[in-house]
Design a protein around this motif. Structure first.
Motif, short mmCIF file in Angstrom:
data_model
loop_
_atom_site.label_atom_id
_atom_site.label_comp_id
_atom_site.label_asym_id
_atom_site.label_seq_id
_atom_site.Cartn_x
_atom_site.Cartn_y
_atom_site.Cartn_z
N VAL A 1 14.90 -4.38 -11.58
CA VAL A 1 13.79 -4.42 -11.11
C VAL A 1 13.89 -5.60 -9.57
N ILE A 2 12.97 -5.48 -8.69
CA ILE A 2 12.86 -6.88 -7.48
C ILE A 2 11.30 -6.10 -7.83
N MET A 3 10.99 -7.36 -6.80
CA MET A 3 9.47 -7.56 -7.29
C MET A 3 8.87 -8.56 -6.29
N GLY A 4 7.72 -8.80 -5.30
CA GLY A 4 7.39 -8.96 -4.65
C GLY A 4 6.00 -10.11 -5.42
N VAL A 5 5.96 -11.32 -5.94
CA VAL A 5 4.97 -11.80 -6.73
C VAL A 5 4.68 -12.57 -6.05
N VAL A 6 3.02 -11.98 -6.51
CA VAL A 6 1.88 -13.05 -5.35
C VAL A 6 0.80 -14.52 -6.37
N ARG B 1 -0.64 -9.15 -14.61
CA ARG B 1 0.07 -6.96 -14.21
C ARG B 1 0.90 -7.46 -13.14
N VAL B 2 1.29 -6.68 -13.92
CA VAL B 2 3.05 -5.88 -12.44
C VAL B 2 2.37 -4.42 -12.06
N VAL B 3 2.55 -3.69 -11.49
CA VAL B 3 2.50 -1.95 -10.86
C VAL B 3 3.61 -2.10 -9.99
N ILE B 4 4.13 -0.92 -9.86
CA ILE B 4 5.35 0.12 -9.17
C ILE B 4 4.60 0.04 -8.10
N HIS B 5 6.02 -0.29 -7.18
CA HIS B 5 5.40 0.29 -5.00
C HIS B 5 6.30 1.04 -5.20
N SER B 6 7.92 1.61 -5.44
CA SER B 6 8.58 2.37 -4.58
C SER B 6 10.27 2.14 -5.53
N THR B 7 11.21 2.45 -4.81
CA THR B 7 11.97 2.64 -5.71
C THR B 7 13.20 2.91 -4.41
N GLN B 8 14.46 2.18 -4.60
CA GLN B 8 15.39 2.67 -3.26
C GLN B 8 16.48 2.78 -4.97
N PRO B 9 17.27 3.81 -4.17
CA PRO B 9 19.00 3.65 -4.14
C PRO B 9 20.23 2.81 -4.18
N TRP B 10 20.80 2.36 -4.50
CA TRP B 10 21.49 1.33 -3.70
C TRP B 10 23.44 1.87 -4.91
N PRO B 11 24.05 2.20 -4.01
CA PRO B 11 24.98 2.91 -5.10
C PRO B 11 26.13 1.45 -4.43
N TYR B 12 25.48 0.25 -4.66
CA TYR B 12 26.99 -0.77 -5.38
C TYR B 12 27.11 -0.69 -6.48
N PRO B 13 27.69 -0.58 -7.38
CA PRO B 13 28.06 0.68 -7.78
C PRO B 13 26.93 1.68 -7.67
N ALA B 14 25.36 1.36 -8.71
CA ALA B 14 25.54 1.86 -9.36
C ALA B 14 24.13 2.27 -9.84
N LEU C 1 20.06 1.51 -9.44
CA LEU C 1 18.42 2.22 -8.76
C LEU C 1 17.18 0.48 -8.46
N MET C 2 16.58 0.57 -7.16
CA MET C 2 16.14 -0.74 -7.46
C MET C 2 14.88 -0.21 -7.40
N ILE C 3 13.83 -0.16 -8.45
CA ILE C 3 12.61 -0.29 -8.53
C ILE C 3 12.07 -1.24 -8.57
N GLY C 4 11.14 -0.93 -7.12
CA GLY C 4 10.69 -2.53 -6.28
C GLY C 4 8.97 -2.02 -7.49
N ALA C 5 8.15 -3.66 -7.47
CA ALA C 5 7.11 -3.62 -8.25
C ALA C 5 5.52 -5.32 -7.65
N ILE C 6 5.42 -5.24 -7.45
CA ILE C 6 4.43 -5.63 -7.38
C ILE C 6 3.59 -6.71 -8.58
N GLY C 7 4.72 -7.89 -8.55
CA GLY C 7 3.17 -8.62 -9.34
C GLY C 7 2.04 -9.63 -9.28
N GLN C 8 1.70 -10.32 -10.31
CA GLN C 8 0.47 -11.56 -9.71
C GLN C 8 0.71 -12.27 -10.55
N ALA C 9 0.80 -13.51 -10.72
CA ALA C 9 1.26 -15.03 -11.65
C ALA C 9 -0.40 -15.35 -12.19
#
Length: 452
Positions: free
Chosen positions: A296-301, A352-365, A367-375
């Motif tokens: 998971v990788i997240m932009g937290v507002v 609240r957390v919302v899925i934004h987009s995803t990114q394959p990251w082959p180092y080594p395996a 899947l970056m799952i991008g999310a936006i969350g609010q404190a």
């Protein structure tokens, strides 16, 4: 700042209801492959054999997981270099897919080194490519990836091929992500990066899993490089050989359980190539599949919706920050992983957390799952005492992040863009999903009010 490739275009949506409700899909670097993987044809050895030998087929060579690059560049952006089957015959042989998977298992010999090959898919834009009739007809130019790192019985052949390529000025990439290919001064173009991501991750997974996790014996790559199986037999186990040097698959015990040393008929003979029983050969668990680690990788507002939480690690250059990230754990939803990671690393409580987009990251395996969350209102205080992973974390105003996205982005250790003032905020480049998350947030993803 060195030239940066653009991100791939998202799939066309034809003014879909989903796009009207949620906006345009976001495509990240390492995604956007032009290939149809036709995974249902990987077990068809006739298809793989035809694909291997077709004149439209392209082979991506990797050495130590680094791809072969075309020395010709455009605007500082490198491209992959492909070669043809005739150049590879000395390395991979006449036709590795000439026999069925069952026949391959029966002929398995763990002493024989076979360079790892992965079938990547077909490019259906090529109309004069391979045309194969399965349940339906499939047409396109096939793509394979091959590990030509000099090893074992093909060491000399691989070294000769590498030397020939280098003599033509063609070399392999250097460095992770190809962000700093000095000789070529750039990255791969987006669609080529997606092809490389698939190749790297599958070659790496095969290399990391040469043995069965259940019984410890060597495994065999099957299904176009997308599965590994534990063969029931291994010709390397044979203790007897004929005078002609051909392995003898059968032997009879000199003394039997009843004490009788009289030779038994062939029906009672023991196949000396058989391995001990293995649980992976029973039921549905008889294959090992490629690993993908959800991250998971997240932009937290903040609750007010005007600040973004960013953190930095000690090893990063001064003023360089990014969004928080971490691995999802077993029996945990993505939303729960976002909340846990933000709390552990920064002490902030997310609602609240919302899925934004995803990114394959082959180092080594990954899947970056991008999310936006609010404190939540009472959970915005930063506390780094739970987990020492971060060196610092701060709430940055949208205005400061927006300015940094304009002039302060780059890869680690690379110079910032024109107009950057020393001491200002530094952020990852547009090829990182972190950049996409921050861009979406400061441009109105949470509030719904565009701030372009």
């Amino acid at each position: 700042m060195p030239p940066q490739p653009s991100n791939p275009e998202p799939a066309p949506d034809f003014d879909s209801m989903l796009s009207r409700k949620f906006g345009k899909e976001v495509a990240n670097y390492f995604s956007g492959s032009p290939l149809n993987r036709v995974g249902f044809l990987r077990s068809d050895h006739k298809f793989l054999s035809a694909a291997l030998n077709h004149p439209s087929t392209s082979f991506l060579l990797c050495k130590d997981l680094q791809p072969l690059l075309d020395p010709e560049t455009k605007d500082g952006i490198a491209n992959l270099k492909y070669i043809k089957y005739d150049d590879l015959k000395a390395v991979i042989g006449q036709d590795p897919y000439a026999t069925t998977e069952e026949e391959m298992l029966g002929q398995y010999d763990s002493r024989a080194y076979v360079p790892q090959m992965v079938f990547l898919g077909i490019d259906e834009r090529v109309k004069d490519g391979l045309s194969y009739q399965g349940k339906n007809r499939y047409t396109g130019a096939p793509y394979f990836a091959i590990d030509i790192t000099p090893r074992s019985g093909v060491k000399e052949a691989c070294e000769t091929l590498i030397s020939d390529l280098e003599g033509k000025g063609i070399s392999f990439a250097q460095g992770r992500m190809l962000m700093n290919v000095e000789a070529l001064d750039g990255e791969l173009i987006p669609t080529q990066a997606a092809i490389y991501a698939e190749a790297r991750q599958l070659l790496d997974w095969n290399a990391r899993n040469p043995f069965c996790a259940q019984c410890g014996y060597p495994t065999l790559s099957v299904n176009g490089g997308f599965k590994r199986t534990c063969p029931p037999k291994d010709l390397a186990k044979l203790s007897a050989r004929t005078s002609g040097g051909v392995s003898n698959a059968l032997h009879t015990p000199p003394v039997h359980a009843d004490g009788d040393a009289t030779p038994k008929p062939l029906s009672a003979a023991v196949d000396a190539s058989e391995r001990p029983p293995c649980a992976t050969r029973k039921g549905v668990s008889n294959l090992s599949f490629p690993r993908t680690d959800p991250t998971v990788i997240m932009g937290v507002v903040n609750h007010k919706g005007d600040k973004l939480l960013l953190g930095r690690q000690k090893r990063w250059p001064p003023h360089w920050y990014s969004t928080l990230a971490g691995f999802a754990e077993p029996a945990e939803s993505i939303e729960e992983a976002v909340r846990r990671e933000v709390y552990e690393e920064a002490g902030v409580h997310v609602g609240r957390v919302v899925i934004h987009s995803t990114q394959p990251w082959p180092y080594p395996a990954n899947l970056m799952i991008g999310a936006i969350g609010q404190a939540i209102p009472s959970g915005e205080t930063i506390d780094l005492g739970n987990d020492p992973e971060l060196d610092d974390a701060q709430w940055f105003s949208f205005e400061e992040v927006r300015e940094a996205l304009r002039v302060g982005t780059s890869g680690l250790g690379e110079p910032a863009g024109e107009g950057y003032k020393e001491g200002g905020l530094r952020l990852p480049p547009g090829t990182a999903i972190a950049n996409q998350l921050m861009t979406s947030v400061v441009n109105g993803f949470v509030s719904g009010v565009p701030n372009l």
